[in-house]
Design a protein around this motif. Structure first.
Motif, PDB file in Angstrom:
ATOM      1  N   LEU A  26       0.823  -1.166  -0.005  1.00  0.00           N
ATOM      2  CA  LEU A  26      -0.022   0.073   0.185  1.00  0.00           C
ATOM      3  C   LEU A  26       0.695   1.143  -0.079  1.00  0.00           C
ATOM      4  CD1 LEU A  26      -2.872   1.668   0.392  1.00  0.00           C
ATOM      5  CD2 LEU A  26      -2.384   1.300   2.799  1.00  0.00           C
ATOM      6  N   PHE A  27       1.729   1.449   0.978  1.00  0.00           N
ATOM      7  CA  PHE A  27       2.541   2.554   0.996  1.00  0.00           C
ATOM      8  C   PHE A  27       3.726   2.668  -0.236  1.00  0.00           C
ATOM      9  CE2 PHE A  27       1.558   1.969   5.484  1.00  0.00           C
ATOM     10  CZ  PHE A  27       0.690   3.167   5.514  1.00  0.00           C
ATOM     11  N   VAL A  28       3.996   1.580  -0.757  1.00  0.00           N
ATOM     12  CA  VAL A  28       4.986   1.734  -1.792  1.00  0.00           C
ATOM     13  C   VAL A  28       4.055   2.187  -2.994  1.00  0.00           C
ATOM     14  CG1 VAL A  28       6.198   0.314  -3.533  1.00  0.00           C
ATOM     15  CG2 VAL A  28       6.493  -0.065  -1.114  1.00  0.00           C
ATOM     16  N   THR A  29       2.920   1.854  -3.318  1.00  0.00           N
ATOM     17  CA  THR A  29       2.270   1.950  -4.361  1.00  0.00           C
ATOM     18  C   THR A  29       1.768   3.382  -4.166  1.00  0.00           C
ATOM     19  OG1 THR A  29       1.298  -0.041  -4.522  1.00  0.00           O
ATOM     20  CG2 THR A  29      -0.009   1.759  -5.531  1.00  0.00           C
ATOM     21  N   SER A  30       1.465   3.784  -2.989  1.00  0.00           N
ATOM     22  CA  SER A  30       1.262   5.317  -2.834  1.00  0.00           C
ATOM     23  C   SER A  30       2.366   6.401  -3.112  1.00  0.00           C
ATOM     24  CB  SER A  30       0.427   5.556  -1.291  1.00  0.00           C
ATOM     25  OG  SER A  30      -0.537   4.628  -1.398  1.00  0.00           O
ATOM     26  N   TRP A  31       3.439   5.781  -2.509  1.00  0.00           N
ATOM     27  CA  TRP A  31       4.780   6.421  -2.827  1.00  0.00           C
ATOM     28  C   TRP A  31       5.137   6.756  -4.249  1.00  0.00           C
ATOM     29  CZ3 TRP A  31      10.395   4.271  -1.881  1.00  0.00           C
ATOM     30  CH2 TRP A  31      11.243   5.291  -1.941  1.00  0.00           C
ATOM     31  N   PHE A  32       4.820   5.578  -5.064  1.00  0.00           N
ATOM     32  CA  PHE A  32       5.219   5.916  -6.197  1.00  0.00           C
ATOM     33  C   PHE A  32       4.097   6.580  -7.257  1.00  0.00           C
ATOM     34  CE2 PHE A  32       8.081   2.388  -6.356  1.00  0.00           C
ATOM     35  CZ  PHE A  32       8.965   2.670  -7.404  1.00  0.00           C
ATOM     36  N   ALA A  33       2.694   6.745  -6.440  1.00  0.00           N
ATOM     37  CA  ALA A  33       1.997   7.624  -7.032  1.00  0.00           C
ATOM     38  C   ALA A  33       2.386   9.018  -7.140  1.00  0.00           C
ATOM     39  CB  ALA A  33       0.755   7.653  -6.757  1.00  0.00           C
ATOM     40  N   GLY A  34       2.973   9.424  -6.011  1.00  0.00           N
ATOM     41  CA  GLY A  34       3.848  10.536  -5.872  1.00  0.00           C
ATOM     42  C   GLY A  34       4.945  10.815  -6.496  1.00  0.00           C
ATOM     43  N   LEU A  35       5.642   9.821  -6.649  1.00  0.00           N
ATOM     44  CA  LEU A  35       6.913   9.905  -7.524  1.00  0.00           C
ATOM     45  C   LEU A  35       6.576  10.065  -9.120  1.00  0.00           C
ATOM     46  CD1 LEU A  35       9.098   7.217  -5.764  1.00  0.00           C
ATOM     47  CD2 LEU A  35       9.490   9.729  -5.875  1.00  0.00           C
ATOM     48  N   PHE A  36       5.412   9.545  -9.444  1.00  0.00           N
ATOM     49  CA  PHE A  36       5.056   9.980 -10.834  1.00  0.00           C
ATOM     50  C   PHE A  36       4.427  11.176 -11.118  1.00  0.00           C
ATOM     51  CE2 PHE A  36       3.994   4.956 -11.318  1.00  0.00           C
ATOM     52  CZ  PHE A  36       5.215   4.649 -11.538  1.00  0.00           C
ATOM     53  N   TYR A  37       3.837  11.831 -10.118  1.00  0.00           N
ATOM     54  CA  TYR A  37       3.102  13.165 -10.247  1.00  0.00           C
ATOM     55  C   TYR A  37       4.138  14.341 -10.013  1.00  0.00           C
ATOM     56  CZ  TYR A  37      -0.670  16.225 -10.558  1.00  0.00           C
ATOM     57  OH  TYR A  37      -1.441  17.379 -10.948  1.00  0.00           O
ATOM     58  N   MET A  38       5.017  14.015  -8.957  1.00  0.00           N
ATOM     59  CA  MET A  38       5.918  15.189  -8.554  1.00  0.00           C
ATOM     60  C   MET A  38       6.468  15.841 -10.127  1.00  0.00           C
ATOM     61  SD  MET A  38       7.281  17.629  -6.668  1.00  0.00           S
ATOM     62  CE  MET A  38       6.656  17.167  -4.799  1.00  0.00           C
ATOM     63  N   PRO A  39       7.129  14.954 -10.582  1.00  0.00           N
ATOM     64  CA  PRO A  39       7.741  15.580 -11.960  1.00  0.00           C
ATOM     65  C   PRO A  39       6.790  16.083 -13.060  1.00  0.00           C
ATOM     66  CG  PRO A  39       8.718  13.423 -11.325  1.00  0.00           C
ATOM     67  CD  PRO A  39       7.497  13.522 -10.474  1.00  0.00           C
ATOM     68  N   ARG A  40       5.575  15.852 -12.868  1.00  0.00           N
ATOM     69  CA  ARG A  40       4.614  16.484 -13.783  1.00  0.00           C
ATOM     70  C   ARG A  40       4.294  17.853 -13.463  1.00  0.00           C
ATOM     71  NH1 ARG A  40       4.513  15.492 -18.507  1.00  0.00           N
ATOM     72  NH2 ARG A  40       2.574  17.060 -18.396  1.00  0.00           N
ATOM     73  N   ILE A  41       4.297  18.040 -12.067  1.00  0.00           N
ATOM     74  CA  ILE A  41       4.349  19.355 -11.555  1.00  0.00           C
ATOM     75  C   ILE A  41       5.269  20.015 -12.001  1.00  0.00           C
ATOM     76  CG2 ILE A  41       3.925  20.827  -9.751  1.00  0.00           C
ATOM     77  CD1 ILE A  41       2.371  18.476  -8.148  1.00  0.00           C
ATOM     78  N   LEU A  42       6.669  19.623 -11.869  1.00  0.00           N
ATOM     79  CA  LEU A  42       7.955  20.149 -12.175  1.00  0.00           C
ATOM     80  C   LEU A  42       7.876  20.662 -13.512  1.00  0.00           C
ATOM     81  CD1 LEU A  42      10.517  18.248 -10.139  1.00  0.00           C
ATOM     82  CD2 LEU A  42       9.145  20.472  -9.285  1.00  0.00           C
ATOM     83  N   VAL A  43       7.314  19.735 -14.491  1.00  0.00           N
ATOM     84  CA  VAL A  43       7.196  19.961 -15.867  1.00  0.00           C
ATOM     85  C   VAL A  43       6.412  21.250 -16.185  1.00  0.00           C
ATOM     86  CG1 VAL A  43       6.154  19.246 -18.135  1.00  0.00           C
ATOM     87  CG2 VAL A  43       7.404  17.708 -17.027  1.00  0.00           C
ATOM     88  N   ASN A  44       5.120  21.309 -15.509  1.00  0.00           N
ATOM     89  CA  ASN A  44       4.350  22.361 -15.689  1.00  0.00           C
ATOM     90  C   ASN A  44       5.058  23.772 -15.096  1.00  0.00           C
ATOM     91  OD1 ASN A  44       2.126  21.229 -16.734  1.00  0.00           O
ATOM     92  ND2 ASN A  44       1.728  20.177 -15.187  1.00  0.00           N
ATOM     93  N   LEU A  45       5.786  23.379 -13.812  1.00  0.00           N
ATOM     94  CA  LEU A  45       6.542  24.692 -13.379  1.00  0.00           C
ATOM     95  C   LEU A  45       7.565  25.370 -14.525  1.00  0.00           C
ATOM     96  CD1 LEU A  45       6.779  23.611  -9.559  1.00  0.00           C
ATOM     97  CD2 LEU A  45       5.807  25.755 -10.158  1.00  0.00           C
ATOM     98  N   ALA A  46       8.377  24.358 -15.066  1.00  0.00           N
ATOM     99  CA  ALA A  46       9.264  24.887 -15.947  1.00  0.00           C
ATOM    100  C   ALA A  46       8.551  25.546 -17.329  1.00  0.00           C
ATOM    101  CB  ALA A  46      10.186  23.593 -16.517  1.00  0.00           C
ATOM    102  N   MET A  47       7.242  25.213 -17.739  1.00  0.00           N
ATOM    103  CA  MET A  47       6.604  25.900 -18.549  1.00  0.00           C
ATOM    104  C   MET A  47       5.915  27.139 -18.149  1.00  0.00           C
ATOM    105  SD  MET A  47       5.297  22.233 -20.428  1.00  0.00           S
ATOM    106  CE  MET A  47       4.083  23.222 -21.229  1.00  0.00           C
ATOM    107  N   GLU A  48       5.685  27.253 -17.171  1.00  0.00           N
ATOM    108  CA  GLU A  48       4.820  28.494 -16.505  1.00  0.00           C
ATOM    109  C   GLU A  48       5.613  29.620 -16.499  1.00  0.00           C
ATOM    110  OE1 GLU A  48       1.661  30.056 -16.316  1.00  0.00           O
ATOM    111  OE2 GLU A  48       1.387  28.010 -16.382  1.00  0.00           O
ATOM    112  N   ASN A  49       4.874  30.892 -16.813  1.00  0.00           N
ATOM    113  CA  ASN A  49       5.704  32.077 -16.360  1.00  0.00           C
ATOM    114  C   ASN A  49       4.493  32.977 -15.870  1.00  0.00           C
ATOM    115  OD1 ASN A  49       4.372  32.691 -18.882  1.00  0.00           O
ATOM    116  ND2 ASN A  49       6.143  33.093 -20.021  1.00  0.00           N
ATOM    117  N   HIS A  50       3.292  32.614 -15.420  1.00  0.00           N
ATOM    118  CA  HIS A  50       2.348  33.622 -14.925  1.00  0.00           C
ATOM    119  C   HIS A  50       2.270  33.476 -13.304  1.00  0.00           C
ATOM    120  CE1 HIS A  50      -2.145  33.997 -13.951  1.00  0.00           C
ATOM    121  NE2 HIS A  50      -1.563  35.432 -14.712  1.00  0.00           N
ATOM    122  N   PRO A  51       2.723  34.255 -12.649  1.00  0.00           N
ATOM    123  CA  PRO A  51       2.913  34.207 -11.103  1.00  0.00           C
ATOM    124  C   PRO A  51       1.850  33.382 -10.213  1.00  0.00           C
ATOM    125  CG  PRO A  51       3.923  36.157 -11.846  1.00  0.00           C
ATOM    126  CD  PRO A  51       2.984  35.613 -13.036  1.00  0.00           C
TER     127      PRO A  51
END
Length: 140
Positions: free
Chosen positions: A10-35
């Protein structure tokens, strides 16, 4: 020990969900320039990183409990476990790298492109596949 195994999975699966999603947020941050949007993404990333860290600690605790309870890794034919533990250490490093990259965004000093973050996003998928093969197939 089956309950321990359930909670570890359970906790490994949940941790991986975060590991998959965090870089997606970073992708969006790298593309964003609207404060305002950037601030919202940073808030999401900070909350996710804290939650991921709790999940990682719980996954590791239950994994160590399993390791001790089953006595896995002692004797011949357990090379798969040593390889798996090496990959888990790499995952912990990846988790830490996500936190370091988040801090760079918070300070406004990110130098990496959204394309780099898209490639960075693939690392946990590869590690998960390798870990699953080691645990299920036990090739050595």
């Amino acid at each position: 020990m089956l309950w321990v195994k359930v909670f570890h999975i359970l906790f490994v699966t949940s941790w991986f969900a975060g590991l998959f999603y965090m870089p997606r947020i970073l992708v969006n941050l790298a593309m964003e320039n609207h404060p305002p949007t950037t601030e919202r993404l940073l808030l999401m990333a900070r909350k996710l990183y804290r939650f991921m860290t709790i999940l990682a600690v719980l996954a590791l605790i239950f994994g160590l409990w399993l390791w001790q309870g089953y006595g896995i890794g002692k004797g011949p034919g357990n090379g798969w476990l040593h390889a798996k533990l090496t990959l888990v250490i790499l995952l912990i490093g990846y988790h830490h790298a996500c936190g370091s990259l988040l801090k760079k965004f918070e300070k406004g000093v990110n130098k990496r492109s959204h394309v780099w973050f898209r490639w960075f996003n693939e690392v946990p998928v590869i590690l998960l596949l390798a870990i699953l093969i080691l645990v299920v197939v036990k090739p050595f």
